[in-house]
Design an enzyme around this catalytic site. Sequence first.
Site, PDB file in Angstrom:
ATOM      1  N   MET A   1       0.844  -1.193   0.000  1.00 59.46           N
ATOM      2  CA  MET A   1       0.000   0.000   0.000  1.00 59.46           C
ATOM      3  C   MET A   1       0.881   1.245   0.000  1.00 59.46           C
ATOM      4  SD  MET A   1      -2.969  -0.885   2.796  1.00 59.46           S
ATOM      5  CE  MET A   1      -2.384  -2.123   3.895  1.00 59.46           C
ATOM      6  N   THR A   2       1.767   1.305   1.008  1.00 65.32           N
ATOM      7  CA  THR A   2       2.516   2.531   1.292  1.00 65.32           C
ATOM      8  C   THR A   2       3.529   2.866   0.189  1.00 65.32           C
ATOM      9  OG1 THR A   2       2.273   1.979   3.617  1.00 65.32           O
ATOM     10  CG2 THR A   2       3.902   3.662   3.085  1.00 65.32           C
TER      11      THR A   2
ATOM     12  N   GLU B   1      -7.015  -6.485  10.343  1.00 63.48           N
ATOM     13  CA  GLU B   1      -5.613  -6.043  10.418  1.00 63.48           C
ATOM     14  C   GLU B   1      -5.362  -5.309  11.736  1.00 63.48           C
ATOM     15  OE1 GLU B   1      -4.335  -3.887   6.969  1.00 63.48           O
ATOM     16  OE2 GLU B   1      -2.504  -3.169   7.933  1.00 63.48           O
TER      17      GLU B   1
ATOM     18  N   THR C   1      -1.981   4.739  11.508  1.00 62.75           N
ATOM     19  CA  THR C   1      -1.377   5.325  12.714  1.00 62.75           C
ATOM     20  C   THR C   1      -2.446   5.524  13.790  1.00 62.75           C
ATOM     21  OG1 THR C   1      -1.762   7.630  12.092  1.00 62.75           O
ATOM     22  CG2 THR C   1       0.280   6.630  11.273  1.00 62.75           C
TER      23      THR C   1
ATOM     24  N   GLU D   1      -3.137   8.161  15.261  1.00 65.87           N
ATOM     25  CA  GLU D   1      -3.892   9.400  15.009  1.00 65.87           C
ATOM     26  C   GLU D   1      -5.043   9.105  14.039  1.00 65.87           C
ATOM     27  OE1 GLU D   1      -0.474   9.194  14.805  1.00 65.87           O
ATOM     28  OE2 GLU D   1      -0.201  10.078  16.789  1.00 65.87           O
TER      29      GLU D   1
HETATM   30  C1  LIG Z   1       8.034  -1.695  10.140  1.00 67.93           C
HETATM   31  C2  LIG Z   1       6.960  -1.244   9.197  1.00 67.93           C
HETATM   32  C3  LIG Z   1       6.262  -2.184   8.448  1.00 67.93           C
HETATM   33  C4  LIG Z   1       5.291  -1.777   7.549  1.00 67.93           C
HETATM   34  N1  LIG Z   1       4.671  -2.704   6.752  1.00 67.93           N
HETATM   35  C5  LIG Z   1       3.874  -2.279   5.739  1.00 67.93           C
HETATM   36  C6  LIG Z   1       3.368  -3.195   4.765  1.00 67.93           C
HETATM   37  O1  LIG Z   1       3.573  -4.414   4.839  1.00 67.93           O
HETATM   38  N2  LIG Z   1       2.633  -2.710   3.736  1.00 67.93           N
HETATM   39  C7  LIG Z   1       2.362  -1.384   3.601  1.00 67.93           C
HETATM   40  O2  LIG Z   1       1.714  -1.011   2.640  1.00 67.93           O
HETATM   41  N3  LIG Z   1       2.823  -0.483   4.515  1.00 67.93           N
HETATM   42  C8  LIG Z   1       3.575  -0.893   5.555  1.00 67.93           C
HETATM   43  N4  LIG Z   1       4.071   0.008   6.466  1.00 67.93           N
HETATM   44  C9  LIG Z   1       3.740   1.417   6.301  1.00 67.93           C
HETATM   45  C10 LIG Z   1       2.803   1.972   7.349  1.00 67.93           C
HETATM   46  O3  LIG Z   1       1.514   1.444   7.179  1.00 67.93           O
HETATM   47  C11 LIG Z   1       2.852   3.498   7.248  1.00 67.93           C
HETATM   48  O4  LIG Z   1       4.119   3.903   7.716  1.00 67.93           O
HETATM   49  C12 LIG Z   1       1.738   4.179   8.017  1.00 67.93           C
HETATM   50  O5  LIG Z   1       0.498   3.952   7.410  1.00 67.93           O
HETATM   51  C13 LIG Z   1       1.957   5.690   8.148  1.00 67.93           C
HETATM   52  O6  LIG Z   1       2.203   6.271   6.909  1.00 67.93           O
HETATM   53  P1  LIG Z   1       3.471   7.229   6.738  1.00 67.93           P
HETATM   54  O7  LIG Z   1       4.661   6.520   7.238  1.00 67.93           O
HETATM   55  O8  LIG Z   1       3.495   7.700   5.327  1.00 67.93           O
HETATM   56  O9  LIG Z   1       3.191   8.441   7.699  1.00 67.93           O
HETATM   57  P2  LIG Z   1       2.364   9.785   7.335  1.00 67.93           P
HETATM   58  O10 LIG Z   1       1.080   9.430   6.701  1.00 67.93           O
HETATM   59  O11 LIG Z   1       3.285  10.709   6.588  1.00 67.93           O
HETATM   60  O12 LIG Z   1       2.098  10.377   8.792  1.00 67.93           O
HETATM   61  C14 LIG Z   1       3.079  11.124   9.527  1.00 67.93           C
HETATM   62  C15 LIG Z   1       2.401  11.604  10.814  1.00 67.93           C
HETATM   63  O13 LIG Z   1       1.284  12.441  10.475  1.00 67.93           O
HETATM   64  C16 LIG Z   1       0.124  11.959  11.103  1.00 67.93           C
HETATM   65  N5  LIG Z   1      -1.047  12.162  10.254  1.00 67.93           N
HETATM   66  C17 LIG Z   1      -1.211  11.866   8.937  1.00 67.93           C
HETATM   67  N6  LIG Z   1      -2.437  12.191   8.527  1.00 67.93           N
HETATM   68  C18 LIG Z   1      -3.090  12.693   9.608  1.00 67.93           C
HETATM   69  C19 LIG Z   1      -4.399  13.198   9.839  1.00 67.93           C
HETATM   70  N7  LIG Z   1      -5.311  13.246   8.857  1.00 67.93           N
HETATM   71  N8  LIG Z   1      -4.713  13.634  11.082  1.00 67.93           N
HETATM   72  C20 LIG Z   1      -3.807  13.609  12.088  1.00 67.93           C
HETATM   73  N9  LIG Z   1      -2.549  13.143  11.927  1.00 67.93           N
HETATM   74  C21 LIG Z   1      -2.185  12.689  10.710  1.00 67.93           C
HETATM   75  C22 LIG Z   1       0.371  10.457  11.286  1.00 67.93           C
HETATM   76  O14 LIG Z   1      -0.486   9.933  12.276  1.00 67.93           O
HETATM   77  C23 LIG Z   1       1.841  10.458  11.656  1.00 67.93           C
HETATM   78  O15 LIG Z   1       1.981  10.736  13.016  1.00 67.93           O
HETATM   79  C24 LIG Z   1       4.999  -0.390   7.410  1.00 67.93           C
HETATM   80  C25 LIG Z   1       5.674   0.547   8.193  1.00 67.93           C
HETATM   81  C26 LIG Z   1       6.649   0.146   9.066  1.00 67.93           C
HETATM   82  C27 LIG Z   1       7.386   1.187   9.858  1.00 67.93           C
END
Ligand SMILES: Cc1cc2nc3c(=O)[nH]c(=O)nc-3n(C[C@H](O)[C@H](O)[C@H](O)COP(=O)(O)OP(=O)(O)OC[C@H]3O[C@@H](n4cnc5c(N)ncnc54)[C@H](O)[C@@H]3O)c2cc1C
Length: 382
Positions: free
Chosen positions: A125-126, A244, A367, A369
């Site tokens: 996804m990410t 999930e 997250t 949040e």
């Molecule tokens: C070890 C690990 C394994 C993972 N495994 C997978 C996987 O298998 N497949 C996959 O697809 N992804 C995976 N991920 C990704 C994970 O799902 C994302 O890191 C997560 O969804 C957050 O996205 P981001 O890192 O882009 O943070 P961002 O979306 O950039 O967020 C940064 C900060 O802003 C806050 N924020 C964002 N939007 C809002 C809002 N509307 N209101 C308030 N606060 C907000 C967030 O809560 C966070 O604190 C993994 C991540 C890690 C670290």
Amino acid sequence: MQRDLFSEEHEMFRAQFKRFAAREIEPKIGKWNHDGITDRDTWQRMGAEGFLGPCMPPEYGGGGGDFRYDAIVMEELAYIRAHGLMTGVHTSICMPYILSFGSEEQKRRYLPPAIAGEMLLAICMTEPGTGSDLAGVQTRAIRDGDHYVVNGAKTFISIGQLAGLFIVVAKTDPSADPPHKGISLLLVEADTPGCVKGRKLEKLGLQAQDTSEIFFEDCRVPVTNLLGREGQGFKMLMEKLQQERLCIGIQSVASCRRALDDTVAYVKQRHAFGQPIASFQNTQFKLAELATELEVGQAFVDRLLAAHVRREDVVTEVSMAKWWASDLQKRMAAECLQLHGGYGFMKEYPISQDLADAAVQSIYAGTNEIMKRIIAQRLGIG
Ligand SMILES: Cc1cc2nc3c(=O)[nH]c(=O)nc-3n(C[C@H](O)[C@H](O)[C@H](O)COP(=O)(O)OP(=O)(O)OC[C@H]3O[C@@H](n4cnc5c(N)ncnc54)[C@H](O)[C@@H]3O)c2cc1C
């Protein structure tokens, strides 16, 4: 307190898994943490013993049980700190997409090897620029005859290096308005030309879990590998998020229990000022509070697990459990580390790693949040 949601069969399965884990998993955890990856052989042994897909239908090689069997495997792995074996991703997150939305041909092609541990599953996804805002994914899958041509970059993909099949979130209609209506899910075999495994990423915790970049460069995927219908990807993702997020709650509570058990044992044998540190009121009050919160968390997660098995919609409550239990896991690890004194900071004491491993629980699977946003929306104030 006796947990009342497991039957005798579930408990027999748990005992069987514990024996397997003591023999086949625990001795390897140190090596996996060092190498930054688990090994295929162990996955295949797990498959052969029926620990991957115990809830999948028997016609595809599964155990035909309910989600409590998956939960047992996740709890036991979390308790022994075998975080590298992310069976939750393979078994409880990816397999259900194929089972629920796949064609009969897709199910027959992918579920049996996945359940056998021969083909590991991952979900993409990410992207580097998009995590929480899933509708903003930039990966495109543009139709060209009998194929989709996929281009894009994914990151943080769990089991990325070992995976044989990726469930890829991509835009089949990049101009759709609203954007989430242009999202579809594709099944991309890892050896498809143009599907490129990038770096295995260095992380703070979950050392043995391979988390990777995955790239798609003019990757031609047969249209028969579309999962469900075009444009329905976002809806399918939302439908599966309950399970999930419940997985995180289950793992967090089990990890808390291990941290607490280890700390109770430690404070009994460590002495300061001529007495065990367990005898200080601060130690007793801290551990009493944490033990209480653990039982509160366990009761909530167990109740949700039972409701989920009954197929109830508990999205709001699961979002609550996800943020609360993962927050508790972080607090638990930090407080327990403090009670270990300097030894808690040393790598030879697993509590140090617990703190690092806990950090991600409030980030992935949505997250904390975002969980609170969902709860607020369902309260009618978001
Ligand atoms: C070890 C690990 C394994 C993972 N495994 C997978 C996987 O298998 N497949 C996959 O697809 N992804 C995976 N991920 C990704 C994970 O799902 C994302 O890191 C997560 O969804 C957050 O996205 P981001 O890192 O882009 O943070 P961002 O979306 O950039 O967020 C940064 C900060 O802003 C806050 N924020 C964002 N939007 C809002 C809002 N509307 N209101 C308030 N606060 C907000 C967030 O809560 C966070 O604190 C993994 C991540 C890690 C670290």
